[in-house]
Design an enzyme around this catalytic site. Sequence first.
Site, short mmCIF file in Angstrom:
data_model
loop_
_atom_site.label_atom_id
_atom_site.label_comp_id
_atom_site.label_asym_id
_atom_site.label_seq_id
_atom_site.Cartn_x
_atom_site.Cartn_y
_atom_site.Cartn_z
N VAL A 127 35.31 35.81 38.07
CA VAL A 127 35.16 36.89 37.11
C VAL A 127 34.55 38.09 37.81
O VAL A 127 33.62 37.97 38.59
CB VAL A 127 34.22 36.45 35.96
CG1 VAL A 127 34.01 37.58 34.99
CG2 VAL A 127 34.80 35.25 35.26
N CYS A 128 35.11 39.26 37.54
CA CYS A 128 34.62 40.48 38.19
C CYS A 128 34.10 41.43 37.11
O CYS A 128 34.85 42.22 36.58
CB CYS A 128 35.75 41.13 38.99
SG CYS A 128 35.31 42.70 39.70
#
Lengths: 567, 177
Positions: free
Chosen positions: B98-99
């Site tokens: 996840v960014c």
Amino acid sequence: MRAAGITLISIALTCAVIGNAYYQKKQFYPSVVYITKSNPSMAFFFQVIYIQGLILVFMINTFLRKIFFGNLRAAELEHLVEKAWYAVTETCLAFTVFRDDFSPKFIALFTLLLFLKSFHWLAEDRVDYMERSPVITWLFHLRVGSLLSLLFGANLTMIQYAYDSTLAKGASVQLVFGFEYAILLTVVLNITIKYVLHTIDLQSENPWDNKPVFLLYTELIIGLLKVILYVTFVMIMVRIYTLPLFAFRPMYYTMRNFKKAFHDIVMSRRAIRNMNTLYPDATPEELAAADNVCIICREEMVSASKKLPCNHIFHTACLRSWFQRQQTCPTCRLNILRPTTNTPGTRPQNQPEAGQPAPQPAQAPGANQHGQGFQIPSFWANWQAPGAAQQPQGQNNAPNVPLPPFQPLTPGGVPLFAPPFPPMVPLPPVPTPPPNLTTLSEEELRAMEGNMRQAVEARIETLQRVQLLLDAANAMMNQYQTAAATANIPVPTSIPTTTSTAETSQTKVPDLSVIKETASTSAGESPASSSNEPTPSTSRADNETRDEQEMLRRRRLQKFSSQGTAE
Amino acid sequence: MITDNLYVNIMAGSALRRLMAEYKQLTLNPPEGIIAGPINEENFFEWEALITGPEGTCFEGGVFPAKLIFPPDYPLSPPKMQFTCEMFHPNIYADGRVCISILHAPGDDPMGYESSAERWSPVQSVEKILLSVVSMLAEPNDESGANVDAAKMWREDRPEFERIAQKLVRKTLGIPC
């Protein structure tokens, strides 16, 4: 599975070769002679032997890994593969420089290096894991202890070997190996120090606050060692062979890490010093007023907590470890380094500003709206400007804060200035300014900054002096007015006088509020309280304005001194 | 078991204590649509989370498993989060990582657009991370582009994006497409 398959096949092949020889010669000695003499079987045999050797090394490696590490965690395996990839690529690059030395022995040495390296990486991961795993068994200590001493010994031996062979045969690929082992030696050193620190930490009941500090310093020193090693190595390589491209990536990372460690240490030291000296310990009342939980560790704050300039309260220990990473308030991200770096740093920058004409009244409330406190620079500039620009007798001001030269300003002394040339152009009244700040030493300035009782007192004292100045200005104004009345000067000339008084007193008033705001924010009060203060209006009649301002000033001073004593 | 926990409490560092506190908090008042906890009680530094897709979005109805890996100096450094199911979203890498800015420490900025105000700080928590991820599912930030294909599709071909998302939702629920 695959490894087992290859092992089985190679064993079968070896057996086939040996069996064939034995079948042909029927006796042990002749069959050995046959194997070594016959060319095709020789070549085949040696290939098989190489594979066998590799498999043997692999098995020893797996065996040792089982002994020293047990089962690897997924993360460790991932790191291992990733780092091995880089190591293999870089060593292949290194081979291009030393392609003349290429030999089976070389490959053997390289394989050994790779395996030793992999053990270093694993040991590092394992020691890092100590911090996270709740229970450390004696087996862990035994494993790590023996592994580290083994690696240490192996590195030393290999460095010795490389050194001897370089002395005996001149520069060769041993140079690279020697250097690699020297780097590995620093790694072992680093791991050992970490291990010792973690062990000490685990032994003690309470968390050990100073451990991160030691870790940071270890990183710095090891980083320095590595940088020196890399630079030396590159220089030697450039001199003897060519530019060692393969060393550049690790060299870059080492230098970057070193720079980061250095920066971290400098910044965190500064932040922690600030915390220890400038920020007050939170009082029990303040703790009770907030919800009493340190947002960093989510535990209750019973003792040892600090209040930042932004009013947020944390455990001293938690703050310290946070400041080792970031120098901001964890809640509102206020940069806590700014106030102190500014005070000594911007003072010289503000000196030219001080020489400029006094700021317009309109600017001062504008400066107020910057909120957030730390307006020391503009505040100093505002304050200093009238004195520096208009006041030649500012020079007789003593440089000392606690001993103000205020004798001429006592109400009895003021009239002396007042009517020198009553009929002349009405100059704005020129009171003696507060002490000239450019002559103050760094320490004295800093002393005015802090939150300690002494500093607050000094500030109040200065504010009182400002009040005196304003009173004096009023008194002088009255003098002028009476003088003007007695000399029957026409009305128009007196109007500029009054407006200019209003102006000067107004420039003072915003100053005061700036001072107050700075003081209140650094004393930890909410800055919002000062923003809604009424600003004096210029349109009113002179006396009225003056009275109003007088009252306002009193109120502010009262407020301020009550804050000071509360502190 | 109790004595074990006590022992752990005494021995463990502040990271472990904080993780335990957060775990307790999350089990006592779980936020809606989020379940999270350690994969096993031996290791509090690896968590598993189940996130339900926010209602009214194309991820509605899905239950997305993810794992959270905490660093030893948590909460001073942010954890890492990775979806363990297949995801198609502008802010999720192809491998599930996840960014979002809340998971980045100030200083490192993989995409070069985040202000430090929305970065990690010890004030954040697992709960806040998961809630941010839920809102990220609802409103992708197509400037960040961890998954460029998804970002492009989100911008230019929304129906197709929604179709893929719905397919993923069915997949996580074990319903044949």
